[in-house]
Enzyme design. Sequence first.
Site, PDB file in Angstrom:
ATOM      1  N   GLN A   9       0.824  -1.208   0.000  1.00 58.33           N
ATOM      2  CA  GLN A   9       0.000   0.000   0.000  1.00 58.33           C
ATOM      3  C   GLN A   9       0.859   1.259   0.000  1.00 58.33           C
ATOM      4  O   GLN A   9       1.874   1.323   0.678  1.00 58.33           O
ATOM      5  CB  GLN A   9      -0.903  -0.014   1.238  1.00 58.33           C
ATOM      6  CG  GLN A   9      -2.195   0.736   1.030  1.00 58.33           C
ATOM      7  CD  GLN A   9      -3.268   0.324   2.029  1.00 58.33           C
ATOM      8  OE1 GLN A   9      -3.284  -0.807   2.488  1.00 58.33           O
ATOM      9  NE2 GLN A   9      -4.160   1.220   2.362  1.00 58.33           N
ATOM     10  N   SER A  87       4.174  -6.502   2.789  1.00 53.87           N
ATOM     11  CA  SER A  87       2.819  -6.453   3.343  1.00 53.87           C
ATOM     12  C   SER A  87       1.798  -6.999   2.333  1.00 53.87           C
ATOM     13  O   SER A  87       1.821  -8.181   2.004  1.00 53.87           O
ATOM     14  CB  SER A  87       2.497  -5.021   3.785  1.00 53.87           C
ATOM     15  OG  SER A  87       1.295  -4.961   4.507  1.00 53.87           O
ATOM     16  N   LEU A  88       0.925  -6.149   1.808  1.00 52.14           N
ATOM     17  CA  LEU A  88      -0.027  -6.561   0.769  1.00 52.14           C
ATOM     18  C   LEU A  88       0.686  -7.291  -0.374  1.00 52.14           C
ATOM     19  O   LEU A  88       0.163  -8.250  -0.960  1.00 52.14           O
ATOM     20  CB  LEU A  88      -0.737  -5.312   0.236  1.00 52.14           C
ATOM     21  CG  LEU A  88      -1.421  -5.424  -1.126  1.00 52.14           C
ATOM     22  CD1 LEU A  88      -2.683  -6.252  -1.012  1.00 52.14           C
ATOM     23  CD2 LEU A  88      -1.729  -4.051  -1.692  1.00 52.14           C
ATOM     24  N   ARG A 112      -9.115  -8.958   3.008  1.00 53.38           N
ATOM     25  CA  ARG A 112      -8.103  -8.315   3.859  1.00 53.38           C
ATOM     26  C   ARG A 112      -8.381  -6.811   3.977  1.00 53.38           C
ATOM     27  O   ARG A 112      -8.369  -6.255   5.069  1.00 53.38           O
ATOM     28  CB  ARG A 112      -6.723  -8.556   3.239  1.00 53.38           C
ATOM     29  CG  ARG A 112      -5.534  -7.982   4.000  1.00 53.38           C
ATOM     30  CD  ARG A 112      -4.257  -8.278   3.206  1.00 53.38           C
ATOM     31  NE  ARG A 112      -3.038  -8.003   3.959  1.00 53.38           N
ATOM     32  CZ  ARG A 112      -2.377  -6.860   3.935  1.00 53.38           C
ATOM     33  NH1 ARG A 112      -2.819  -5.865   3.199  1.00 53.38           N
ATOM     34  NH2 ARG A 112      -1.263  -6.710   4.634  1.00 53.38           N
ATOM     35  N   HIS A 194      -0.243  -4.021  11.053  1.00 60.28           N
ATOM     36  CA  HIS A 194       0.851  -4.850  11.571  1.00 60.28           C
ATOM     37  C   HIS A 194       1.099  -4.599  13.063  1.00 60.28           C
ATOM     38  O   HIS A 194       2.239  -4.481  13.509  1.00 60.28           O
ATOM     39  CB  HIS A 194       2.130  -4.645  10.742  1.00 60.28           C
ATOM     40  CG  HIS A 194       1.938  -5.007   9.306  1.00 60.28           C
ATOM     41  ND1 HIS A 194       1.821  -6.318   8.887  1.00 60.28           N
ATOM     42  CD2 HIS A 194       1.767  -4.231   8.200  1.00 60.28           C
ATOM     43  CE1 HIS A 194       1.603  -6.323   7.569  1.00 60.28           C
ATOM     44  NE2 HIS A 194       1.563  -5.077   7.135  1.00 60.28           N
ATOM     45  N   GLN A 243       0.547 -12.475   9.434  1.00 58.90           N
ATOM     46  CA  GLN A 243       1.071 -11.244   8.833  1.00 58.90           C
ATOM     47  C   GLN A 243       0.368  -9.965   9.286  1.00 58.90           C
ATOM     48  O   GLN A 243       1.012  -8.934   9.472  1.00 58.90           O
ATOM     49  CB  GLN A 243       1.011 -11.362   7.300  1.00 58.90           C
ATOM     50  CG  GLN A 243       1.873 -10.370   6.577  1.00 58.90           C
ATOM     51  CD  GLN A 243       1.178  -9.750   5.380  1.00 58.90           C
ATOM     52  OE1 GLN A 243       0.102  -9.187   5.501  1.00 58.90           O
ATOM     53  NE2 GLN A 243       1.800  -9.862   4.230  1.00 58.90           N
TER      54      GLN A 243
END
Length: 293
Positions: A9, A87-88, A112, A194, A243
């Site tokens: 992102q 991440s993503l 998500r 996170h 995650q």
Amino acid sequence: MRAYIFPGQGAQFVGMGKDLYENPKAAALFEKANEIIGFRISDIMFGGTDEELKQTNVTQPAIFLHSVILAKVLGDDFKPDMVAGHSLGEFSALVAANALSFEDGLKLVIARANAMQKACEAQPSTMAAILGLADEVVEQVCAEIDAVVVPANYNCPGQLVISGSIEGIDLACAKLTEAGAKRALKLNVGGAFHSPLMEPAKIELQAAIEAVDIAAPICPVYQNVDAKPYTDPAEIKINLIKQLTGAVRWTQTVSNMLADGATEFVEVGPGNVLQGLVKKVSREVQTSSAAIA
């Protein structure tokens, strides 16, 4: 050895993926995505406004689609020795490495985004970038604060993003500035990604991850939670579930890929943020952006 890396992102921009649509295979995948999502996300990507693109339910699928469709149309040129995503981007990496189907990957990314949005709305929270301090100092300061604040994104040496409650972030920023941080910059994000505050989103996403089929990838996937390479589908699932509340160990991921023989990093998707982070770990290593001929 070639490592392919997939952004997360923040990499989005209006016009992303428009050039890809000229490729018939890419166009078909964009149209399939529009159908799955239930609105024409491709129109927002190619010609929407920054405001439209910034909505979480648009941003995450848009970055995923740009990355994955680009990897798919590279065809025989896409020969990864290893992959990782920030991440993503981990979801993009898994689809590109054939561990997840395009449809399942997209559905997980949508789930998500929605779960994260809900968690953000349930409890106001934020993140901050801490520049110019050793990771250990940031970890220690966060541990001493009596509010939710944790290291969230180990982006590169001297750049660590922390995540937590508004109170926790404010306290940490003040203490880290005292400790010598060059900057402690609050980020314009929807919530504490996170961090433990994403637990409701993790629970919601866990059911979706457990329900999908994950196959053995075509190469090792270095996962965010511990920066190690995985090929076992059961282990990949466990790490993917962890995650949302675990840290993105990107500095360690790049270091491990280099130690395991990576000589070139190719960023697949919008922007070139990850190449900059790779260069902070190793100035000598070759980096580039994936592009269709």
